[in-house]
Design an enzyme around this catalytic site. Structure first.
Site, PDB file in Angstrom:
ATOM      1  N   ASP A  13       0.677  -1.243   0.015  1.00 43.69           N
ATOM      2  CA  ASP A  13      -0.086  -0.030  -0.106  1.00 43.69           C
ATOM      3  C   ASP A  13       0.732   1.271   0.052  1.00 43.69           C
ATOM      4  OD1 ASP A  13      -2.390  -1.680   0.302  1.00 43.69           O
ATOM      5  OD2 ASP A  13      -2.018  -1.551   2.527  1.00 43.69           O
ATOM      6  N   LYS A  16       2.390   1.995  -5.173  1.00 44.97           N
ATOM      7  CA  LYS A  16       3.133   1.343  -6.377  1.00 44.97           C
ATOM      8  C   LYS A  16       2.130   1.593  -7.568  1.00 44.97           C
ATOM      9  CE  LYS A  16       2.870  -2.429  -4.451  1.00 44.97           C
ATOM     10  NZ  LYS A  16       2.412  -2.155  -3.064  1.00 44.97           N
ATOM     11  N   HIS A  41      -4.276  -1.816  -6.145  1.00 43.78           N
ATOM     12  CA  HIS A  41      -3.517  -0.703  -6.453  1.00 43.78           C
ATOM     13  C   HIS A  41      -4.283   0.375  -6.940  1.00 43.78           C
ATOM     14  CE1 HIS A  41       0.007  -3.635  -7.258  1.00 43.78           C
ATOM     15  NE2 HIS A  41      -0.251  -3.604  -6.026  1.00 43.78           N
ATOM     16  N   LEU A 332       3.798  12.337   0.957  1.00 45.18           N
ATOM     17  CA  LEU A 332       4.412  13.227   1.733  1.00 45.18           C
ATOM     18  C   LEU A 332       3.281  14.346   2.058  1.00 45.18           C
ATOM     19  CD1 LEU A 332       7.254  14.095   2.922  1.00 45.18           C
ATOM     20  CD2 LEU A 332       7.551  15.442   0.748  1.00 45.18           C
ATOM     21  N   GLY A 414       0.348  13.875  -3.771  1.00 46.32           N
ATOM     22  CA  GLY A 414      -1.103  13.753  -4.023  1.00 46.32           C
ATOM     23  C   GLY A 414      -1.278  12.399  -4.779  1.00 46.32           C
TER      24      GLY A 414
END
Ligand code: GDP
Length: 423
Positions: A13, A16, A41, A332, A414
């Site tokens: 998770d 990828k 995914h 991030l 994002g």
């Protein structure tokens, strides 16, 4: 251009799917080489938001050929559902852009049932199964008790092979679990479902040999992460296949291919679905805040994911076993709410501090040594260049890079395709 493998560095998770969707633009072929429909995914692009389970994440790119290699757990019924759902959203899936290895083993209805039966009988002993039949499937594959997809082209052989398996499996189902036996009629119905995937089957090994000779660019897509690898993960809380890059050419059906570039996907904090040791885990309000900020609920099961700080011990180990050559750091932006960011830099085991990831059994005794770094407390989801990131965010990235000793090439801020900083 070199062949590339995109892998998860941690528990899965990591994002990828979004990285493969993005990178697929530069490749001709995208291959899933292990695992089954237990993946989730997530890809967000101009066609919508998708949770891919078995299909490779290159499926949205025009001109990209997607391959399901011999190493996957090929569930023909669920695969068809997935294909149908994509088509309904306007994504083209044809034998031109999806090829399935004739050597892939077929996941049978009884594999899913066995997962459920085991969990019913041993309700207190959970290994985090998604109940997609993955563990029973791989056990059977290694016992040579599965059928290969290509046998669909040999009906007489398929019939007798299935009859043998039916007899064998019913011994287990009725004798051990006192469950209802499968009948020939059940298998006939299942074979009907299999017919739909027949046009997609081919000799993908030959296809890839030809592709290599023609200089095609190949991308391998892993499911889950290093710590779920059957041999190198946190056994027995692993999956039943090999999630590491070294396995990619084998499971892809192209053992002659080299994968020179390995992009390891690392999330800016840790998450873990299901059971098993998870050093540094957050609980209570701290966990809930991060879970909400990162929308950390399973793409396949909807289960709330366990969350924690970035774990540099586990991440360094993941980077090493993957042989990662570059890192994509995702999510991030999710940490923007924190005034200070916790990072697990070491484990303390029986009073000793270490930065080496230990043998799985020792993880039960490991405590996280946490350091805090300053947060940036500003929305970074619109940032598209390294220089425009707040200094605290850059420092966080540089700290990770320094400790895991691998260059961070991509920073994702994002879920959308464009929400990316390339260094
Ligand atoms: P995978 O199984 O490794 O492909 O990862 P998942 O799809 O299970 O989880 C990643 C989730 O995070 C998905 O919902 C993505 O849309 C989302 N995501 C990926 N990258 C970013 C990012 O940089 N920021 C945010 N906020 N979400 C992201």
């Amino acid at each position: 251009m070199k062949n590339c493998t995109v892998v998860g560095i941690n528990w899965g998770d990591e994002g990828k799917g979004r990285m493969v969707d993005l990178l697929a633009e530069q490749y001709d072929i995208v291959i899933r080489f292990q695992g089954g429909g237990n993946a989730g995914h997530t890809v967000v692009n101009e066609k919508g938001a998708f949770a891919l389970h078995l299909l490779p994440s290159g499926i949205f790119r025009e001109g990209v050929v997607n391959i399901l290699g011999n190493g996957v757990a090929l569930d023909p019924e669920n695969l068809w559902t997935e294909i149908t759902e994509l088509r309904q959203k306007g994504v083209s899936v044809t034998p031109e852009n999806l090829k399935i290895s004739e050597r892939a083993s077929l996941l049978m209805p009884w594999h899913r049932e066995l997962d459920a039966l085991e969990e019913q009988r041993l309700a207190d002993k959970k290994y985090g199964s998604t109940k997609q039949g993955i563990a029973p499937f791989y056990s059977d594959k290694y016992q040579k008790k599965t059928v290969l997809a290509g046998e669909l082209f040999y009906p007489a052989r398929m019939k007798s092979h299935l009859a043998d398996l039916l007899e064998w499996k019913n011994l287990l189902l009725t004798g051990m679990y006192e469950a209802k036996p499968y009948t020939q009629a059940d298998l006939d119905a299942w074979l009907g479902a299999c017919e739909r995937i027949k046009p997609y089957l081919c000799d993908t090994t030959q296809y890839l040999a030809d592709a290599q000779a023609a200089g095609k660019r190949i991308l391998f897509e892993a499911q889950l992460g290093s710590l779920r690898d059957l041999d190198y993960g946190i056994y027995p809380y692993t999956t039943s296949s090999n999630t590491i890059a070294a396995y990619a050419p084998i499971g892809a059906g192209a053992p002659f291919l080299k994968t020179e570039e390995v992009i390891g996907v690392v999330k800016a904090y840790s998450t873990c679905v299901g059971e098993g040791p998870f050093v540094g885990e957050f609980f209570g309000e701290e966990a809930q805040k991060l879970r909400e900020a990162g929308k950390e609920y399973g793409a396949k099961t909807g289960r709330p994911r366990r969350v924690g700080p970035l774990d540099l011990v586990a991440t360094s180990y993941g980077v090493a076993v993957q042989g990662a050559t570059a890192i994509a750091l995702t999510k991030l932006d999710v940490l923007s709410y924190m005034d200070r960011i916790p990072v697990c830099t070491k484990y303390r085991i029986r009073g000793e501090e270490t930065d080496r990831f230990p043998f799985p059994a020792a993880l039960d005794e490991a405590e996280a040594v946490i350091e805090f770094v300053p947060g940036w407390q500003t929305d970074i989801s619109g940032v598209r260049s390294w220089d425009d990131l707040p200094k605290a965010a850059r420092d966080y990235v540089l700290l990770i890079e320094d400790r895991i000793r691998c260059p961070i090439r991509y920073i994702s801020v994002g879920p959308e395709r464009g929400s990316l900083i390339v260094r």
